[in-house]
Design a protein around this motif. Structure first.
Motif, PDB file in Angstrom:
ATOM      1  N   GLU A 175      38.132  -7.193 -40.168  1.00 22.85           N
ATOM      2  CA  GLU A 175      39.058  -7.967 -40.654  1.00 22.85           C
ATOM      3  C   GLU A 175      38.776  -9.284 -41.552  1.00 22.85           C
ATOM      4  OE1 GLU A 175      40.113  -5.189 -37.764  1.00 22.85           O
ATOM      5  OE2 GLU A 175      39.222  -6.991 -37.276  1.00 22.85           O
ATOM      6  N   SER A 176      39.619  -9.964 -41.754  1.00 22.43           N
ATOM      7  CA  SER A 176      39.448 -11.210 -42.548  1.00 22.43           C
ATOM      8  C   SER A 176      38.423 -12.203 -41.902  1.00 22.43           C
ATOM      9  CB  SER A 176      40.837 -12.132 -42.910  1.00 22.43           C
ATOM     10  OG  SER A 176      40.647 -13.279 -43.428  1.00 22.43           O
ATOM     11  N   CYS A 177      37.436 -12.551 -42.509  1.00 20.12           N
ATOM     12  CA  CYS A 177      36.346 -13.402 -41.823  1.00 20.12           C
ATOM     13  C   CYS A 177      35.735 -14.462 -42.886  1.00 20.12           C
ATOM     14  CB  CYS A 177      35.330 -12.777 -41.131  1.00 20.12           C
ATOM     15  SG  CYS A 177      34.533 -11.539 -42.033  1.00 20.12           S
ATOM     16  N   ASN A 206      38.822 -13.209 -37.500  1.00 24.30           N
ATOM     17  CA  ASN A 206      39.993 -12.662 -37.000  1.00 24.30           C
ATOM     18  C   ASN A 206      39.873 -11.285 -36.464  1.00 24.30           C
ATOM     19  OD1 ASN A 206      40.928 -15.134 -37.992  1.00 24.30           O
ATOM     20  ND2 ASN A 206      41.787 -14.235 -40.012  1.00 24.30           N
ATOM     21  N   GLY A 219      39.594 -17.705 -34.511  1.00 24.77           N
ATOM     22  CA  GLY A 219      39.913 -17.378 -35.635  1.00 24.77           C
ATOM     23  C   GLY A 219      41.175 -18.101 -35.886  1.00 24.77           C
ATOM     24  N   PHE A 220      41.954 -17.652 -37.056  1.00 24.80           N
ATOM     25  CA  PHE A 220      43.182 -18.176 -37.406  1.00 24.80           C
ATOM     26  C   PHE A 220      43.066 -19.620 -37.580  1.00 24.80           C
ATOM     27  CE2 PHE A 220      43.676 -14.003 -35.975  1.00 24.80           C
ATOM     28  CZ  PHE A 220      44.367 -13.195 -36.818  1.00 24.80           C
ATOM     29  N   CYS A 255      46.508 -17.474 -28.833  1.00 26.04           N
ATOM     30  CA  CYS A 255      46.872 -18.297 -29.882  1.00 26.04           C
ATOM     31  C   CYS A 255      47.249 -19.871 -29.281  1.00 26.04           C
ATOM     32  CB  CYS A 255      47.900 -17.734 -30.770  1.00 26.04           C
ATOM     33  SG  CYS A 255      47.715 -16.328 -31.647  1.00 26.04           S
ATOM     34  N   PRO A 294      35.053 -18.732 -38.460  1.00 29.85           N
ATOM     35  CA  PRO A 294      36.275 -18.023 -38.101  1.00 29.85           C
ATOM     36  C   PRO A 294      36.055 -16.532 -38.541  1.00 29.85           C
ATOM     37  CG  PRO A 294      36.375 -19.365 -40.342  1.00 29.85           C
ATOM     38  CD  PRO A 294      35.163 -19.709 -39.685  1.00 29.85           C
ATOM     39  N   LEU A 318      48.708  -9.781 -34.944  1.00 24.24           N
ATOM     40  CA  LEU A 318      48.801 -10.525 -33.447  1.00 24.24           C
ATOM     41  C   LEU A 318      49.322  -9.916 -32.406  1.00 24.24           C
ATOM     42  CD1 LEU A 318      49.309 -14.072 -35.297  1.00 24.24           C
ATOM     43  CD2 LEU A 318      47.263 -13.338 -34.262  1.00 24.24           C
ATOM     44  N   GLN A 339      51.061 -10.580 -40.523  1.00 24.66           N
ATOM     45  CA  GLN A 339      50.573 -11.175 -39.694  1.00 24.66           C
ATOM     46  C   GLN A 339      50.999 -11.099 -37.991  1.00 24.66           C
ATOM     47  OE1 GLN A 339      47.919 -14.220 -40.349  1.00 24.66           O
ATOM     48  NE2 GLN A 339      47.507 -12.416 -41.384  1.00 24.66           N
TER      49      GLN A 339
END
Length: 372
Positions: A129-131, A124, A88-89, A55, A122, A42, A38
């Protein structure tokens, strides 16, 4: 009193990454993300060379109660000729005013960056990537590289004015609970493909760098019509390929080749979340690394995360042949379950093929949008 703080130092970044661990400490289905992964995502991911994010942490007094990242993906906007932003996140306690404040903060940051279109998420970084937000299937842990959230999240986001953009489906196969007609027909399928000079083979791990370069070309061509897709540049693809190589089994990474040119590929990886779920706070030290290294042989599931064929070679049986060979390996190695994820809800061709072999659409993830 609630207060938003923009993350600006290492201590705050660590708090941002760690917040979900406290939030989900009593949830048996929560899988902690690896801290080092992570942090790299970032701070050092190639995304940061062409785009930007900020963030934010939300405090209530001295206690963190939420987090969010505002994301400006310049590649997405350039490729799709839009002026949109992402969030995201996202993680938050079950407090509507907290969720409202987090989403408004992300929206305001994007406005300051000149974004005038949609706020989506959301997500990322991008759909590479993760979504997606989990909206169905809260009773089981996520598989590797898939997101997870509490069941109250959809209501929180929808009450901020976000509307559904698209749903993403995750399909599950367990044990012998699938139709193996494609497996029985694989020899015939391969013979038919060979008559068209198309060969299905395993990825060459000894020449992984060269193979990865070819895979990137196929990936960017095969997925270019997907909602919100952003092509990966060389550096971004290499970043992801480097991580996948650590867990890749060539029996589960197959390519379709015509006259030496790649025209499609499929890949599945072990569900490392079976191990990661027991790594406290995602820390590899002092014991997490050993759990990860020595637990791989105990993993009993896979995730089929990629299957794509370039335009002009679809509906020839390549997809079915790759699926069949993955299923053959799945059975031979004694795995207990597989997840194919994700597919777009409106991708009828792929979804029908998965339904035909008795895939169960057991989880649904949603991407939301609203005007900034």
């Amino acid at each position: 009193m609630k207060q938003i703080v923009a993350v600006s130092n290492k201590k705050q970044l660590a708090a941002f990454i760690d917040f979900p661990h406290e939030l989900y400490k009593n949830d048996p289905n929560y899988v902690p993300e690896l801290f080092i992964a992570q942090k790299d995502l970032l701070t050092t991911h190639p995304f940061h060379k062409h785009s930007s994010l900020q963030c934010f942490l939300l405090y209530n007094g001295d206690q963190i109660i939420g987090r969010i990242a505002a994301i400006l993906n310049n590649s997405h906007n350039r490729v799709n000729q839009v002026n949109d932003g992402f969030f995201g996140f996202f993680d938050c306690v079950n407090d509507q005013s907290a969720a409202d404040l987090l989403l408004q903060t992300a929206s305001d940051w994007l406005k300051e960056k000149g974004v005038t279109g949609l706020l989506m998420g959301p997500v990322n970084f991008s759909t590479n990537e993760s979504c997606g937000l989990l909206v169905k299937g809260f009773d089981m842990p996520p598989v590797v590289m898939m997101p997870y959230n509490a069941s109250y999240y959809p209501a929180l986001l929808e009450n901020t004015g976000l509307l559904k953009k698209v749903d993403l489906l995750a399909w599950r196969f367990t044990g012998e609970n699938y139709d193996d007609r494609s497996v029985k027909l694989v020899d015939r399928l391969e013979e038919r493909l060979k008559r068209n000079n198309i060969v299905i083979r395993k990825i060459n791990m000894k020449n992984f760098k060269a193979e990865a370069a070819k895979l990137r070309e196929v990936y960017n061509k095969a997925w270019d019509k997907n909602t919100g897709f952003v092509p990966l540049n060389d550096e971004e693809f290499d970043y992801q390929a480097k991580d996948l190589k650590l867990v890749l089994d060539p029996d589960f990474c197959l390519v379709a080749e015509k006259d030496g040119e790649l025209v499609g590929f499929g890949a599945a990886i072990p569900d490392m979340n079976q191990i990661q779920i027991n790594i406290k706070k995602g820390r590899l030290l002092p014991t997490g690394l050993f759990k990860l290294l020595f637990g791989k042989k105990k993993v009993k599931g896979i995730r089929i995360l990629l299957l794509g064929v370039v335009d002009g070679y679809r509906k020839m049986g390549i997809e079915a042949c790759i699926y069949a060979k993955i299923i053959q390996a799945y059975r031979r190695k004694g795995f207990e379950y597989a997840e194919a994820s994700w597919t777009l809800e409106h991708n009828d061709m792929v979804n029908s093929a998965i339904e035909a072999i008795k895939g169960d659409p057991y989880k649904t993830y949603r991407i939301y949008e609203k005007q900034i």
